[in-house]
Structures are given as structure tokens and as C-alpha cells.
Design a protein around this motif. Structure first.
Motif, short mmCIF file in Angstrom:
data_model
loop_
_atom_site.label_atom_id
_atom_site.label_comp_id
_atom_site.label_asym_id
_atom_site.label_seq_id
_atom_site.Cartn_x
_atom_site.Cartn_y
_atom_site.Cartn_z
N TYR A 117 0.81 -1.22 0.00
CA TYR A 117 0.00 0.00 0.00
C TYR A 117 0.84 1.27 0.00
CZ TYR A 117 -4.07 -2.86 0.91
OH TYR A 117 -5.07 -3.78 0.82
N ASP A 118 2.04 1.24 0.54
CA ASP A 118 2.92 2.42 0.60
C ASP A 118 3.57 2.61 -0.76
OD1 ASP A 118 4.32 4.59 1.51
OD2 ASP A 118 5.86 3.39 2.51
N ARG A 119 2.88 3.28 -1.68
CA ARG A 119 3.33 3.39 -3.07
C ARG A 119 4.60 4.22 -3.23
NH1 ARG A 119 0.37 -0.35 -5.93
NH2 ARG A 119 -1.77 -0.23 -5.25
N ASN A 120 4.72 5.31 -2.50
CA ASN A 120 5.88 6.19 -2.68
C ASN A 120 7.01 5.89 -1.70
OD1 ASN A 120 4.72 7.15 -0.36
ND2 ASN A 120 4.51 9.26 -1.06
N ARG A 121 6.89 4.85 -0.90
CA ARG A 121 7.93 4.34 -0.01
C ARG A 121 8.43 5.40 0.98
NH1 ARG A 121 6.00 0.10 -1.27
NH2 ARG A 121 6.90 -1.36 -2.71
N ILE A 124 1.29 5.46 5.00
CA ILE A 124 0.23 5.13 4.05
C ILE A 124 -0.82 6.23 4.13
CG2 ILE A 124 -1.59 3.51 3.45
CD1 ILE A 124 0.08 1.31 4.66
N THR A 125 -1.03 6.93 3.03
CA THR A 125 -2.07 7.95 2.97
C THR A 125 -3.38 7.32 2.51
OG1 THR A 125 -1.56 8.53 0.70
CG2 THR A 125 -0.38 9.73 2.41
N GLU A 184 -3.21 6.43 -1.15
CA GLU A 184 -2.45 5.20 -1.42
C GLU A 184 -3.28 3.97 -1.07
OE1 GLU A 184 2.17 6.57 -0.71
OE2 GLU A 184 0.95 6.03 1.02
N SER A 212 -5.98 3.42 -3.72
CA SER A 212 -5.54 3.22 -5.10
C SER A 212 -5.65 1.77 -5.52
CB SER A 212 -4.10 3.71 -5.27
OG SER A 212 -3.22 2.88 -4.55
N SER A 213 -5.71 0.85 -4.57
CA SER A 213 -5.87 -0.56 -4.94
C SER A 213 -7.29 -0.84 -5.42
CB SER A 213 -5.52 -1.45 -3.76
OG SER A 213 -6.42 -1.22 -2.70
#
Length: 156
Positions: free
Chosen positions: A80-84, A88-89, A92, A95-96
Motif C-alpha cells: 500500500y505504501d506506493r511512494n515508499r 500510508i495515505t 495510497e 488506489s488498490s
């Protein structure tokens, strides 16, 4: 009337300025210098040669370090943490859900109208209503539940 006179005067000024620029550009000759000659190709140096007494084999390469194996929760968090950034926003996390949203959005305008949602829900209802009487029994309603993936039991 003054507008026409002012417009004509400004046109005359523009034409005069263009004429001066054109005459000035024609009166100048631009000399393009010749290109310098290409550099002489130099002889490439040969490969270095080893001495006669040099050892044939060197020391063995170091063994690579073992890779870190993330736990199940770390892998789930990283999904879930797309931008690393270790946070987790809401964006994010949601977005799934875009694949399911795009399946409902039939016209592809990124807006889900009530009609699109109603068609998808009606189709789902029709698939669940096996006897076709327009009513869902408890067993038929249970069929609308999302299918669970086969997951392994915890080996604690």
C-alpha cells in the motif's frame, strides 16, 4: 473617424519599420567561417600486458550478503505504501480499488454515474437470483459474497 486615422498611422509605422529591417538585413553580408579540419586519428594504445611472473588466479570474490526477508505484515504494508515514505495515505490505500472502479465505469470518464452502478448491481443480482423470481433467499444472497482466496493457516 479617429479610430481609422489612428489605425492607418499605426499601419504606416509598422510598414516603415519592416522596410528598414528588410533593407538593413539585405545590406549586411554574413560570412560563415570554414569549419576546422577534423582531428588526426591517433593510434590506439594496445592492451596492457602482464608480467611473466604475475599470478594467474586472484583471490576468490567475496560472498554476497544474505538478503533481508520482510515479514508478511511488512510486505502487506509495502504493497500500500506506493511512494515508499513509510506512511500510508488515504489515497495510497484507496488506489488498490481502481481496478474495481474501472470495471464499473463503463464509459471510461472516471465518473461513476448511478446508472452505471445500477446496471452492475442489477447484473450481480440477476446472477445471484437462480430461480428468477426477483427475490434473493439467504442461500442466494450468500452467493454474492466476494470469493475468498485460498490462504494458508497461521503456523504459530
Amino acid at each position: 473617424m479617429t479610430r481609422y486615422v489612428a489605425g492607418a498611422a499605426s499601419m504606416m509605422l509598422l510598414i516603415t519599420a519592416g522596410l528598414f529591417l528588410w533593407i538593413g538585413a539585405n545590406g549586411q553580408e554574413v560570412v560563415i567561417p570554414d569549419a576546422p579540419p577534423p582531428p588526426e586519428p591517433s593510434e590506439p594504445e594496445g592492451l596492457p600486458e602482464a608480467d611473466e611472473n604475475a599470478p594467474a588466479l586472484g583471490p576468490p570474490p567475496p560472498t554476497p550478503p544474505r538478503a533481508y526477508r520482510a515479514s508478511r505484515e511488512e510486505r502487506r504494508f509495502n504493497r500500500y505504501d506506493r511512494n515508499r515514505d513509510e506512511i500510508i495515505t488515504r489515497l495510497e490505500l484507496m488506489s488498490s480499488r481502481t481496478k474495481a472502479f474501472k470495471a464499473l465505469d463503463k464509459d471510461g470518464n472516471n465518473l461513476l454515474t448511478f446508472e452505471e452502478w445500477a446496471v452492475a448491481t442489477g447484473d450481480r443480482f440477476a446472477r445471484a437470483d437462480q430461480d428468477g423470481n426477483g427475490e434473493l433467499t439467504r442461500a442466494e444472497f450468500r452467493a454474492t459474497r466476494p470469493k475468498r482466496s485460498a490462504s494458508q493457516r497461521c503456523k504459530c
